[in-house]
Design a protein around this motif. Structure first.
Motif, PDB file in Angstrom:
ATOM      1  N   ASN A  36      30.865 -40.512  -9.355  1.00  0.00           N
ATOM      2  CA  ASN A  36      31.106 -39.300  -8.564  1.00  0.00           C
ATOM      3  C   ASN A  36      30.557 -38.035  -9.187  1.00  0.00           C
ATOM      4  O   ASN A  36      30.558 -36.997  -8.553  1.00  0.00           O
ATOM      5  N   GLY A  37      30.155 -38.100 -10.436  1.00  0.00           N
ATOM      6  CA  GLY A  37      29.604 -36.906 -11.063  1.00  0.00           C
ATOM      7  C   GLY A  37      28.762 -37.288 -12.265  1.00  0.00           C
ATOM      8  O   GLY A  37      29.027 -38.297 -12.922  1.00  0.00           O
ATOM      9  N   TRP A  38      27.734 -36.482 -12.495  1.00  0.00           N
ATOM     10  CA  TRP A  38      26.858 -36.711 -13.657  1.00  0.00           C
ATOM     11  C   TRP A  38      26.790 -35.375 -14.377  1.00  0.00           C
ATOM     12  O   TRP A  38      26.179 -34.436 -13.888  1.00  0.00           O
ATOM     13  N   GLY A  52      20.178 -39.211  -3.946  1.00  0.00           N
ATOM     14  CA  GLY A  52      19.801 -38.508  -5.178  1.00  0.00           C
ATOM     15  C   GLY A  52      20.784 -37.427  -5.565  1.00  0.00           C
ATOM     16  O   GLY A  52      20.465 -36.558  -6.386  1.00  0.00           O
ATOM     17  N   GLN A  53      21.982 -37.466  -5.011  1.00  0.00           N
ATOM     18  CA  GLN A  53      22.951 -36.392  -5.279  1.00  0.00           C
ATOM     19  C   GLN A  53      23.370 -36.339  -6.747  1.00  0.00           C
ATOM     20  O   GLN A  53      23.507 -35.269  -7.338  1.00  0.00           O
ATOM     21  N   LEU A  54      23.574 -37.509  -7.323  1.00  0.00           N
ATOM     22  CA  LEU A  54      24.183 -37.573  -8.651  1.00  0.00           C
ATOM     23  C   LEU A  54      23.398 -36.789  -9.719  1.00  0.00           C
ATOM     24  O   LEU A  54      23.976 -35.943 -10.404  1.00  0.00           O
ATOM     25  N   PRO A  55      22.089 -37.039  -9.858  1.00  0.00           N
ATOM     26  CA  PRO A  55      21.371 -36.288 -10.905  1.00  0.00           C
ATOM     27  C   PRO A  55      21.333 -34.787 -10.629  1.00  0.00           C
ATOM     28  O   PRO A  55      21.150 -33.999 -11.562  1.00  0.00           O
ATOM     29  N   CYS A  56      21.516 -34.405  -9.355  1.00  0.00           N
ATOM     30  CA  CYS A  56      21.509 -32.970  -9.040  1.00  0.00           C
ATOM     31  C   CYS A  56      22.722 -32.261  -9.638  1.00  0.00           C
ATOM     32  O   CYS A  56      22.752 -31.038  -9.729  1.00  0.00           O
ATOM     33  N   HIS A  57      23.746 -33.030 -10.040  1.00  0.00           N
ATOM     34  CA  HIS A  57      24.903 -32.409 -10.685  1.00  0.00           C
ATOM     35  C   HIS A  57      24.529 -31.864 -12.066  1.00  0.00           C
ATOM     36  O   HIS A  57      25.210 -31.019 -12.618  1.00  0.00           O
ATOM     37  N   ASP A  58      23.461 -32.394 -12.640  1.00  0.00           N
ATOM     38  CA  ASP A  58      23.081 -31.960 -13.975  1.00  0.00           C
ATOM     39  C   ASP A  58      21.612 -31.525 -13.990  1.00  0.00           C
ATOM     40  O   ASP A  58      20.839 -31.960 -14.835  1.00  0.00           O
ATOM     41  N   GLY A  59      21.228 -30.738 -13.018  1.00  0.00           N
ATOM     42  CA  GLY A  59      19.909 -30.105 -13.069  1.00  0.00           C
ATOM     43  C   GLY A  59      18.845 -30.736 -12.208  1.00  0.00           C
ATOM     44  O   GLY A  59      17.769 -30.173 -12.050  1.00  0.00           O
ATOM     45  N   GLY A  60      19.083 -31.937 -11.664  1.00  0.00           N
ATOM     46  CA  GLY A  60      18.088 -32.556 -10.801  1.00  0.00           C
ATOM     47  C   GLY A  60      17.900 -31.747  -9.522  1.00  0.00           C
ATOM     48  O   GLY A  60      18.720 -30.894  -9.179  1.00  0.00           O
ATOM     49  N   PRO A 110      16.905 -29.130   0.212  1.00  0.00           N
ATOM     50  CA  PRO A 110      18.259 -29.127   0.770  1.00  0.00           C
ATOM     51  C   PRO A 110      19.131 -28.147  -0.024  1.00  0.00           C
ATOM     52  O   PRO A 110      18.709 -27.625  -1.051  1.00  0.00           O
ATOM     53  N   THR A 111      20.330 -27.925   0.459  1.00  0.00           N
ATOM     54  CA  THR A 111      21.225 -27.015  -0.243  1.00  0.00           C
ATOM     55  C   THR A 111      21.641 -27.622  -1.589  1.00  0.00           C
ATOM     56  O   THR A 111      21.500 -28.815  -1.816  1.00  0.00           O
ATOM     57  N   THR A 112      22.138 -26.751  -2.454  1.00  0.00           N
ATOM     58  CA  THR A 112      22.538 -27.171  -3.787  1.00  0.00           C
ATOM     59  C   THR A 112      23.564 -28.297  -3.702  1.00  0.00           C
ATOM     60  O   THR A 112      24.520 -28.223  -2.929  1.00  0.00           O
ATOM     61  N   VAL A 113      23.343 -29.310  -4.499  1.00  0.00           N
ATOM     62  CA  VAL A 113      24.253 -30.454  -4.519  1.00  0.00           C
ATOM     63  C   VAL A 113      25.223 -30.280  -5.682  1.00  0.00           C
ATOM     64  O   VAL A 113      24.818 -30.021  -6.799  1.00  0.00           O
ATOM     65  N   ARG A 114      26.493 -30.384  -5.375  1.00  0.00           N
ATOM     66  CA  ARG A 114      27.487 -30.230  -6.435  1.00  0.00           C
ATOM     67  C   ARG A 114      28.410 -31.448  -6.451  1.00  0.00           C
ATOM     68  O   ARG A 114      28.584 -32.111  -5.436  1.00  0.00           O
ATOM     69  N   PRO A 115      29.006 -31.714  -7.606  1.00  0.00           N
ATOM     70  CA  PRO A 115      29.976 -32.807  -7.644  1.00  0.00           C
ATOM     71  C   PRO A 115      31.229 -32.422  -6.865  1.00  0.00           C
ATOM     72  O   PRO A 115      31.484 -31.241  -6.703  1.00  0.00           O
ATOM     73  N   TYR A 153      30.379 -36.549  -5.720  1.00  0.00           N
ATOM     74  CA  TYR A 153      29.512 -37.194  -4.747  1.00  0.00           C
ATOM     75  C   TYR A 153      30.302 -37.536  -3.491  1.00  0.00           C
ATOM     76  O   TYR A 153      29.850 -37.299  -2.383  1.00  0.00           O
ATOM     77  N   THR A 154      31.481 -38.079  -3.658  1.00  0.00           N
ATOM     78  CA  THR A 154      32.301 -38.386  -2.501  1.00  0.00           C
ATOM     79  C   THR A 154      33.734 -37.905  -2.749  1.00  0.00           C
ATOM     80  O   THR A 154      34.091 -37.562  -3.873  1.00  0.00           O
ATOM     81  N   ALA A 155      34.533 -37.898  -1.694  1.00  0.00           N
ATOM     82  CA  ALA A 155      35.863 -37.309  -1.815  1.00  0.00           C
ATOM     83  C   ALA A 155      36.681 -38.018  -2.883  1.00  0.00           C
ATOM     84  O   ALA A 155      36.611 -39.235  -3.040  1.00  0.00           O
ATOM     85  N   GLU A 156      37.432 -37.259  -3.649  1.00  0.00           N
ATOM     86  CA  GLU A 156      38.331 -37.854  -4.634  1.00  0.00           C
ATOM     87  C   GLU A 156      39.698 -37.192  -4.495  1.00  0.00           C
ATOM     88  O   GLU A 156      39.803 -36.039  -4.096  1.00  0.00           O
ATOM     89  N   THR A 157      40.725 -37.927  -4.845  1.00  0.00           N
ATOM     90  CA  THR A 157      42.073 -37.405  -4.643  1.00  0.00           C
ATOM     91  C   THR A 157      42.507 -36.590  -5.853  1.00  0.00           C
ATOM     92  O   THR A 157      42.003 -36.758  -6.962  1.00  0.00           O
TER      93      THR A 157
END
Lengths: 970, 238, 101
Positions: free
Chosen positions: A243-245, A411-419, A566-571, A573-577
């Motif tokens: 869910n996050g990188w 490709g969302q995951l690497p975008c959490h850390d600069g991708g 696309p717009t900035t991707v942030r962690p 990746y998917t919903a978490e409780t």
């Protein structure tokens, strides 16, 4: 067989036909098999409507069968917004649709869809910003209509926790690329963790068709998965979502109620690609779905998604879908290929032989709804006549439309850390750039689609990752030039309709015109379009809408395709409780060794910094009386207070005195051995930050106490300064090694006399401010003849393992003198009667010594101490406030509270810092900051205790009680 | 095995978790000036066997003692203690004592598992402030609780409450990790008992009860249990 | 979560550390003007680029120096504070009575 749409084996590799299950949906009993998701079991029983849409309440069904859309969000008891296409069924599960009133199939709120013309994007901004207060009036109605599922306020608390994991190589994605990468890295010797969100490994190999015969995928899947599962170096984490990188390859993974925090030396990203929808009128009807969703229905769950299908095609995979549909017994009505001249691929070649109707340069321009919009019932087939324009039309009957017009990388995951994702004009899809350091991508996430290239690319990524993490084996695997990267995506699968309902974002019910209107309203940047229209802000975070949105915005604004992103991707990746984020609650609590004795004595404990301390002893309803009794016990008899929480620091070595001289304001070089001395610490701005007492036990040894809450900061500051000064002294924090009590009251000596043999407690032998070492009740002890409460008193410091024994001995020896334990509340009153300040209560972050009448504790003869220079500056300027003792004699006056304001005329000049009713003095006493001109003894000042409520206070000298300090020096 | 037990509160030295041990059914015997948990009404052998998976024991009353100051290492060497140059390594003495080098100027001595050695006491007595040596005793025996976590599942259990990789492949015998466990500062020293992986955990005695509860919570998934000193002696072959 | 290489404890999660401010030279308290002292106490340089910073490893109460690039957050290197603070610091005694013994 359960369900009339169920296919026979081998279709349905995830379901176990030997394990039938029954669950409820909308109150109806539904049969399924173990391995089914809610959506697949419903589809098997010909239920296609899962929920209604967010805004227009349109019936919705499975779109991706991969959890990439909000169409399938259903309500479980206590769990809203559960993706029905991922959630496994179980016996007794009770699910229902969301966003409707009445029933799922006959929603009373459906009228809102008729209003869509009056609900343009930005409607709420435009409609409710005036008159003032309009939004406040309308918001409850709007909010009742909006939103997704219902949160249950009495859902039970689950057990959630977290776990760290470590790997040389983490592979995210268990499809062909990921499996291949994991194998290669593991063969090289690397410790590999393979993560996949699905319960089964294999990714697209489980459902997609790679060859005309439909055999290769299964063979590759078996080969790769078996090798991975039997490999000792590979730890497979399935049903786990990455869910996050974060920085330095820190991945957050979620499986069930546990979050894993994975640190990997190298990360291989093999997350694959998501199929993207075409845009046409009514493209949101149930059973208009991705080609891959139909394949998932068939191959994973053995569910036949229709009887007469139209395939909307723009790549060779679409023909694989057609072959799969036909194999499942579905009639192919037509394959509408957006391309004028399709490339001949292996799958389309196989279809050509079938003789099915294929129309090139054609699209579905409108899907036609069946009764109650519960399923698609037909489609209008039109010729493409320019970019996005479809004219004419032929109406066809069908109950399934499969869209295979392109992909977007996951490709969302690497975008959490600069991708960064960027729209590539040539391939017309997003490409991934700026991978994080120590990250590698392979397979369709990097645009590679042909299976042999995907597997080879995976192997290469695994090899590179292994080598970078220290395992260098063999030559780099080669990757074929033909990656199948081109021809997957059509560059404009968007066909707006004059009557709308051509959805770009299914989550948010956004149509083509909404995006265009946002641009027309001046929001010409993709980020602004998102905020204004809410595109991409739904639960699937743009996973099925970002590509078409970028195309539309780029086109509408006339921007160059080269800068389309696309717009900035942030962690995440998917919903978490929240439960997953919270995990276990780790909040260290500190208990003194006597903690249980306090509880046994009926203490009400309070949080004091990291500590639990007794506030007073007795039931809450007799609180005030308990405190008064405790105060009286100390003034008349003897009381005992647990002060184990005081910080204790040993300062030892040749420079010990010099070190204290620099850290504290007083002078310590000439402090005699066996004596104690007050300590006051300032910070570099001259503000008072801590105080305590230092005991000199040897020329080279001082034992320093700090405030209870200041201990760790004082210790850190000391170490920091001496890292620079390099004095020959050792600084050891021994706070937790000592338990301590403050024994105080006129009877103190009588109690202690019974317990000490090697220390003469008489006034002559052990005067005020002296310190001794010896034994109390046989326990080695440091005795300090000091008192914060203004009575004869000793502080006794003993090893913490014997603290409870000391307490027991004191209580027993003191029994005949009615010894009474007292808590912090009584201590606050007692010390206030003596006018002693508590740092942090009677001072704040700006109080310097002159304001608090503490200049007596400053040595002027030292070359340096922390805060000394700043205090020179402070003292060269006029004081702005002064801490004074005050009294209020009116017996009916309420006790002012801390932070009640003090005034001079109408100006606020300070505040009350402490106040209490003193039984010993028969008046209210307190400390407060006032203007210097109000600080003379006898001056009066008002305290504001409420709206238009004031008390008149008189400045009096401190100490209030026993001004000559006779009692503590008895 | 006898079922006679002592009351820890009859002694002046008390473990910070004596109530937890008592409530868990420990049988106490006198040792090191206090009452230690000898067993939990099972034979040492049976308890030792169950420690192969995961177990927790309290050693807080056993000798452990620190020295700090810039001459610490030289002075300890002069007293016959074998201390190497590398930090965050425990140096095992002939009598089983571990000299845990926590920093260039700080060493923590922890007794052999049965506390036979008098080294700690001897050194504590000789390190007087009167001697002009900058090696100062630090009373960690009172300041630090001392727990022992044993068993094959220990690294997996620690992974739930600690961010340092304690698996055997990354954290070897006699290595030290000074880190955060369940958000409190601790010293972890790995020193296996025979074939059983063993991790000494020492930290702020005031939070001993807190960490004890956290450990038990994290251990539950691995069926971890409490064991007594008898089982530890058994595992150590003593 | 970033990793910091502690000179004493090796690579650790940044959550084990506390930031302690930039390494700055303290002006001579005897000769600095009030304004210079206020500048020292209250103002941060806030440099873009590589700066030397104090960091504390909390579990060991160990202060060390990290050189960090404030533009991209990269920690360039870390080392013990004794690498730059080598000498015992003394302050000139204003009078003989309270000089260091």
């Amino acid at each position: 067989m359960t369900g009339r749409n169920r296919l026979s084996a081998p279709a349905g590799k995830l379901i176990d036909r030997d394990q039938p299950l029954t669950f409820k949906f909308e109150g109806q009993l539904i049969d399924g098999y173990a391995g089914d998701t809610i959506a697949s079991a419903l589809a098997a029983n010909d239920v296609w409507v899962l929920s209604r849409s967010f805004k227009y309440r349109r019936p919705r069904g499975a779109l991706t069968m991969a959890g990439q859309d909000a169409n399938t969000l259903v309500q479980l008891p206590g769990r809203p917004n559960v993706p029905a296409d991922l959630e496994p069924i179980s016996d007794g599960l009770d699910a229902s649709g969301q966003n409707y009133e009445g029933s799922l199939t006959r929603d009373r709120g459906v009228w809102i869809g008729w209003l869509h013309r009056f609900l343009p994007v930005g409607f709420y901004y435009k409609a409710f910003y005036k008159p003032r207060g309009a939004w406040k009036f309308w918001a409850p109605f709007i909010r009742a209509k909006a939103g997704l599922g219902r949160v249950s306020e009495d859902a039970p608390h689950g057990y959630y926790d977290k776990e760290y994991r470590f790997a040389d190589v983490a592979v995210v994605g268990g499809g062909p690329a990921g499996l291949s990468a994991a194998l290669t890295a593991a063969d090289a010797g690397a410790d590999v963790i393979l993560i996949d969100e699905n319960p089964q490994l294999g990714g697209a190999l489980n459902y997609a068709r790679f060859d005309a015969a439909g055999a290769v995928a299964g063979q590759e899947c078996e080969r790769l998965v078996n090798a991975v599962l039997s490999h000792n170096n590979i730890d497979v984490m399935s049903s786990t979502v990455a869910n996050g990188w974060f920085a330095d390859n820190f991945l957050s993974l979620i499986r069930g109620n546990r979050m894993f925090k994975l640190r990997a030396k190298e990360v291989v990203l093999a997350t694959g690609a998501m199929e993207q929808p075409a845009v046409f009128r009514n493209n949101d009807l149930p059973r208009v779905m991705m080609g891959s969703a139909a394949q998932r229905f068939i191959h994973l769950y053995g569910v036949c998604p229709g009887t007469r299908a139209i395939v909307l095609a723009a790549n060779d995979d679409a023909y694989g879908v057609a072959l799969d549909l036909a194999d499942a017994g579905i009639d192919i009505v037509v394959i509408a290929d957006l391309r004028e001249r399709p490339d001949a691929g292996p799958l389309s070649a196989a279809v050509q032989e079938k003789g099915w109707r294929i129309e090139t340069g054609c699209t579905v321009s409108e899907a036609l709804a069946g009764e109650g919009s519960r399923s698609v019932q037909g489609a209008v087939l039109s010729r493409i006549d320019g970019k996005g324009i479809a004219g004419g039309g032929e109406t066809l009957t069908c109950d399934l439309i499969c869209m295979s017009v392109g992909y977007a990388p996951v490709g969302q995951l690497p975008c959490h850390d600069g991708g960064q994702l960027r729209l590539d004009p040539v391939s017309s899809t997003f490409v991934l750039e700026n991978l994080p350091d120590h990250g590698h991508a392979a397979g369709s996430v990097s645009g590679t689609h042909s299976l042999d290239a995907v597997v080879a690319e995976g192997a290469r990524a695994g090899w590179r990752a292994a080598r970078a993490s220290g395992f260098d084996v063999g030559d780099e695997p080669e990757v074929p030039d033909a990656r199948g990267a081109e021809g997957c995506n059509h560059n404009w699968p968007i066909f707006p309709h004059v009557n709308g309902k051509d959805f770009v974002d299914f989550d948010e019910d956004l149509q083509v015109q909404d995006i265009l209107n946002a641009c027309a309203d001046g929001y010409d940047d993709i980020e602004l379009v998102k905020r204004y229209s809410t595109v991409g802000m739904g639960p699937s975070q743009g996973r099925h809408s970002a590509l078409n949105t970028v195309r539309l915005v780029t086109d509408a604004t006339g921007r160059s395709l080269d800068e389309a992103k696309p717009t900035t991707v942030r962690p995440p990746y998917t919903a978490e409780t929240f439960g997953v984020l919270a995990g276990r609650v780790f909040e260290p609590v500190r208990y003194t060794p006597m903690h249980h004795r306090h509880l046994e004595a009926g203490a009400q404990m309070m949080v004091a910094g990291p500590w639990m301390r007794p506030a007073y002893y007795g039931a809450p309803d007799v609180r005030d009386q308990a405190i008064r009794d405790e105060v009286a016990a100390v003034r008349i008899g003897v009381g005992v207070l647990d002060v184990s929480t005081l910080g204790g620091i040993e300062i030892r070595g040749p420079d010990a005195a010099e070190f204290l001289n620099r850290m504290y304001t007083f002078a310590y070089a000439r402090q005699p051995v066996g004596r104690s001395r007050y300590l006051m610490m300032c910070d570099e701005t001259g503000a008072i930050v801590d105080d305590g007492v230092t005991c000199r036990f040897h020329e080279r040894h001082f034992y320093v106490t700090t405030t209870s809450s200041g201990a760790s900061n004082v210790y850190r500051e000391m170490l920091w300064w001496n890292a620079q000064w390099r004095l020959a002294t050792d600084i050891s924090d021994v706070t937790n090694a000592y338990a301590a009590v403050s024994l105080a009251g006129p009877q103190t000596r009588k109690v202690l006399d019974q317990l000490t043999e090697d220390i003469d407690l008489s006034l002559e032998a052990f005067p005020y401010m002296d310190v001794r070492t010896g034994h109390v009740a046989g326990i080695p002890a440091r005795l300090l003849r000091i008192g914060f409460v203004g009575e004869l008193g000793f502080e006794i410091h003993v090893p913490s393992s014997q603290g409870e024994a000391l307490w027991d001995a004191l209580m027993s020896a003191g029994e005949q003198f009615d010894i009474r334990p007292f808590g912090l509340e009584a201590q606050r009153v007692l010390r206030l009667e003596k006018g002693h300040v508590i740092i942090g209560q009677d001072t704040d972050g700006l109080t310097f010594p002159a304001e608090a009448n503490m200049t007596w504790a400053i040595s002027r003869k030292k070359p340096f101490f922390v805060g000394g220079r700043a205090n020179q500056v402070h003292e060269s300027r006029p004081l702005l406030r002064k801490l004074v003792g005050f009294a209020i004699d009116d017996p009916k006056a309420p006790v002012p509270e801390e932070c009640h304001l003090t005034l001079q005329g109408n100006d606020i000049v300070g505040r009350v810092t402490s106040a209490a009713r003193s039984e010993a003095l028969g008046r209210i006493i307190g400390l407060a900051y006032v203007a210097p001109s109000q600080a003379e003894t006898g001056a009066t000042f008002p305290i504001k205790i409420g709206t238009n409520r004031f008390l008149e206070a008189t400045v009096v000298p401190v100490p209030f009680y026993d001004p000559d300090n006779m009692r503590q020096e008895m | 095995m006898t079922s006679v037990t002592l009351n820890p509160a009859d002694f002046t030295r008390r473990s910070p978790v004596y109530r937890e041990l008592r409530d868990a059914g420990a049988r106490f015997v006198e040792s090191f000036g206090g009452a230690i948990a000898e067993d939990f009404m099972e034979s040492a052998e049976a308890e030792a066997k169950s420690a192969a998976g995961l177990a927790l024991a309290d050693l807080s009353l056993l000798p452990h003692f620190g020295f700090k100051g810039r001459e610490t290492v030289d002075w300890l060497r002069s007293q016959g203690v074998d201390v190497g140059d590398q930090d965050n390594v425990a140096y095992r003495q002939e009598d089983g004592v571990l000299a845990a080098k926590l920093a260039p100027r700080e060493v923590l001595l922890i007794a052999d598992i049965v506390g036979r050695s008098d080294l700690c006491a001897r050194l504590a007595d000789s390190a007087s402030i009167e001697e002009e040596v900058e090696a100062f005793p630090v009373p960690r025996g009172d300041g630090y609780f001392w727990f022992l976590v044993l068993g094959e599942s220990a690294p997996a259990m620690f992974a739930k409450i600690c961010g340092v990789d304690l698996r055997s492949s990354s954290f070897g015998e006699l290595e030290i990790a000074q880190t955060s466990v369940a958000r409190m500062n601790v010293v972890i020293v790995r020193c296996d008992l025979g074939e059983t992986p063993a991790y000494h955990v020492l930290g702020d005695v005031a939070s001993a009860s807190y960490l004890w509860a956290c450990l038990l919570d994290a251990m539950e998934e691995f069926d971890g249990r409490l064991i007594g000193h008898g089982a530890i002696r058994h595992l150590a072959g003593l | 979560m970033k990793i910091i290489h502690c000179p004493l404890n090796g690579p650790r999660n940044i959550s084990e550390f506390v930031y302690g401010g930039e390494v700055v030279d303290m002006p001579d308290p005897a000769s600095a003007s009030d304004a210079e002292w206020a500048d020292h106490v209250f103002l941060e340089n806030n440099t873009r680029g590589v700066v030397r910073e104090w960091w504390l490893h909390v579990a060991t109460a160990y202060w060390f120096i990290a050189e960090r690039d404030t533009a991209n957050e990269e920690i360039v290197r870390t080392y013990p504070s004794s690498d730059i603070f080598k000498e015992r610091v003394t302050f000139a005694a204003p009078d003989e009575e309270q000089g260091t013994s």
